[in-house]
Design a protein around this motif. Sequence first.
Motif, PDB file in Angstrom:
ATOM      1  N   ASP A 102     -17.675  31.658   3.485  1.00  0.00           N
ATOM      2  CA  ASP A 102     -17.130  32.902   4.055  1.00  0.00           C
ATOM      3  C   ASP A 102     -16.196  32.553   5.221  1.00  0.00           C
ATOM      4  O   ASP A 102     -16.623  31.958   6.211  1.00  0.00           O
ATOM      5  N   GLU A 103     -14.954  32.943   5.090  1.00  0.00           N
ATOM      6  CA  GLU A 103     -13.933  32.614   6.095  1.00  0.00           C
ATOM      7  C   GLU A 103     -14.305  33.137   7.483  1.00  0.00           C
ATOM      8  O   GLU A 103     -14.072  32.483   8.500  1.00  0.00           O
ATOM      9  N   ASN A 104     -14.955  34.334   7.514  1.00  0.00           N
ATOM     10  CA  ASN A 104     -15.300  34.970   8.806  1.00  0.00           C
ATOM     11  C   ASN A 104     -16.351  34.190   9.586  1.00  0.00           C
ATOM     12  O   ASN A 104     -16.544  34.422  10.778  1.00  0.00           O
ATOM     13  N   GLN A 105     -17.044  33.308   8.902  1.00  0.00           N
ATOM     14  CA  GLN A 105     -18.097  32.533   9.570  1.00  0.00           C
ATOM     15  C   GLN A 105     -17.527  31.351  10.365  1.00  0.00           C
ATOM     16  O   GLN A 105     -18.246  30.702  11.098  1.00  0.00           O
ATOM     17  N   TYR A 106     -16.253  31.073  10.194  1.00  0.00           N
ATOM     18  CA  TYR A 106     -15.630  29.940  10.903  1.00  0.00           C
ATOM     19  C   TYR A 106     -15.053  30.432  12.235  1.00  0.00           C
ATOM     20  O   TYR A 106     -13.916  30.858  12.297  1.00  0.00           O
ATOM     21  N   LYS A 107     -15.914  30.406  13.267  1.00  0.00           N
ATOM     22  CA  LYS A 107     -15.494  30.894  14.580  1.00  0.00           C
ATOM     23  C   LYS A 107     -14.740  29.776  15.294  1.00  0.00           C
ATOM     24  O   LYS A 107     -15.290  28.670  15.427  1.00  0.00           O
ATOM     25  N   PHE A 108     -13.541  30.086  15.755  1.00  0.00           N
ATOM     26  CA  PHE A 108     -12.666  29.035  16.337  1.00  0.00           C
ATOM     27  C   PHE A 108     -12.550  27.859  15.360  1.00  0.00           C
ATOM     28  O   PHE A 108     -12.581  26.696  15.784  1.00  0.00           O
ATOM     29  N   TYR A 109     -12.523  28.110  14.118  1.00  0.00           N
ATOM     30  CA  TYR A 109     -12.480  27.095  13.043  1.00  0.00           C
ATOM     31  C   TYR A 109     -13.742  26.231  12.992  1.00  0.00           C
ATOM     32  O   TYR A 109     -13.761  25.197  12.342  1.00  0.00           O
ATOM     33  N   LEU A 110     -14.781  26.626  13.732  1.00  0.00           N
ATOM     34  CA  LEU A 110     -16.030  25.832  13.720  1.00  0.00           C
ATOM     35  C   LEU A 110     -16.904  26.302  12.558  1.00  0.00           C
ATOM     36  O   LEU A 110     -17.199  27.495  12.464  1.00  0.00           O
ATOM     37  N   PRO A 111     -17.339  25.390  11.698  1.00  0.00           N
ATOM     38  CA  PRO A 111     -18.185  25.807  10.570  1.00  0.00           C
ATOM     39  C   PRO A 111     -19.556  26.292  11.046  1.00  0.00           C
ATOM     40  O   PRO A 111     -19.979  25.943  12.157  1.00  0.00           O
TER      41      PRO A 111
END
Length: 488
Positions: free
Chosen positions: A417-426
């Motif tokens: 889920d793309e939205n789960q990558y906060k500041f590109y952090l997995p």
Amino acid sequence: MSGADMAKPLLGHGSMEGDPSVTPAAGRTIGVLGSGDFARSLAIRLVCSGFKVVVGSRNPKRKAGLFPSAAEVTFQAEAVKKTDIIFVAVFREHYSTLCHLADVLVGKILVDVSNNTEINHHKESNAEYLASLFPACTVVKGFNVVSAWMLQSGARDGNKQVLICSNNQEAKRTVAEIAQVMGFTPVDMGCMSSACEIENIPLRLLPAWKIPIFLALGLFLCFFTYNLIRQVIHPYVREQKNKLYKIPIEVVNTTLPCVAYVMLSLVYLPGVLAACLQLYYGTKYRRFPDWLDQWLQHRKQIGLLSFFCAALHAVYSFCLPMRRSHRYQLIEAAVKQAVEKKMNIWVEEEVWRMEIYLSVGIIALGLLSLLAITSLPSIANSLNWREFSFVQSTLGFVALVISTLHTLTYGWSRAFDENQYKFYLPPTYTLTLLVPCTVILAKVIFSLPCIQHRLLRIRRGWEKGRYVKFVLPSATGEYSSGETSSNV
Ligand code: NAP
């Protein structure tokens, strides 16, 4: 080498328990110099173990009432005349005040029980100092790791060891014999030069736990910062939402399972590395690097800390629904549902995910508890080697696999889920999977017949490139022997 010599341990640091040359000593007279806490407890325990005790005090009349009636309390000189083995239960600073006894002490065994207040406090150990004051005596260091309280309450499992050292084997054997009759496990620490090390032991604070604790704290700090960025700093920067309230419970509760899970995998990773090295070297007789040796020795503590974090995670998770923020969020969701006139919010996949997630989590915690309990000395001592290795190795690995299922059912499809990558952090769970999955994969590879067979041979003593003697049955059923390369 004679049969008797072969029976003796090659290394000095061995338990002296069960030594056939040690004979029961009860009934012997033992002297104790000093009438303080240690002397009193020692006298009580010696009397209970069947010894005759004579206590040497500067003021016997005043101190006699503190000792059991079976013990004789007399002046120092009188006491040392009546026995050949004397426990010096006096502080190092007062050793010199005993010098007037030098003549009556000639040829006797002095047991130095003293401790220091600081590690490496003096240049020479207390025992060496005592030996220098009484050169005509034989000094044995021992009993300093036993407290006065322990002497009175009796030797307990896991804390039964009495470390002993001396330059005189016979004197050391005599003191070991006394310790054994008192219910302790004498451990031969070698010659007098070990006294310093023995005196430092009671002053060290959890020496075996330092590295595992720093490791756990380091992992906690890393995961905590990572989760803080994702759960608190990201919503603030992107949506100006204040989520600081999440720090005490939510952020901590997402950090604890990460630490527990990675620590559990770190219990099994050194075993995997050791197996890789053995396969690479083609022998088990080559020493592992020091860091790997250290790591292997700390596995128990790392495992216990993993259990501690997992148990805390379970308690924190129980408390999640008690929070005000949780209640507000529930009401908010209900109101939203009413406004939108949604009747059915049941999501079958989510329901199943949660059921499985909780179930495997509970099983993993149960297995971890079992591992922790069986690592306690009193429990471990009641298991044979096969049972211990089954619990610690096989069930431990099962716990790691089940923890992986717990993590995967928690993460589910979030990694995609793309939205789960906060500041590109997995998502954090994807990071925690790295080491445990490597360990599981390695274990699966090691269980392949060709690799497992080679590893088993190496562990039974086979070496790459070494010629070994073999014995083959001939066609007639007789055995013929020869030389071959074990490599073939
Ligand atoms: P304590 O209660 O202070 O007793 C020391 C005793 O030393 C006194 O009762 C005294 O007995 C005697 N002593 C002889 N000459 C002395 C002098 N010039 N000045 C003062 N006292 C003198 O100490 P403790 O706790 O029994 O410890 C004794 C030794 O055992 C120490 O070396 C300590 O490190 C060691 N130790 C103690 C424990 C423990 O749990 N307490 C554990 C391990 C090792 P008299 O007045 O009758 O002569």
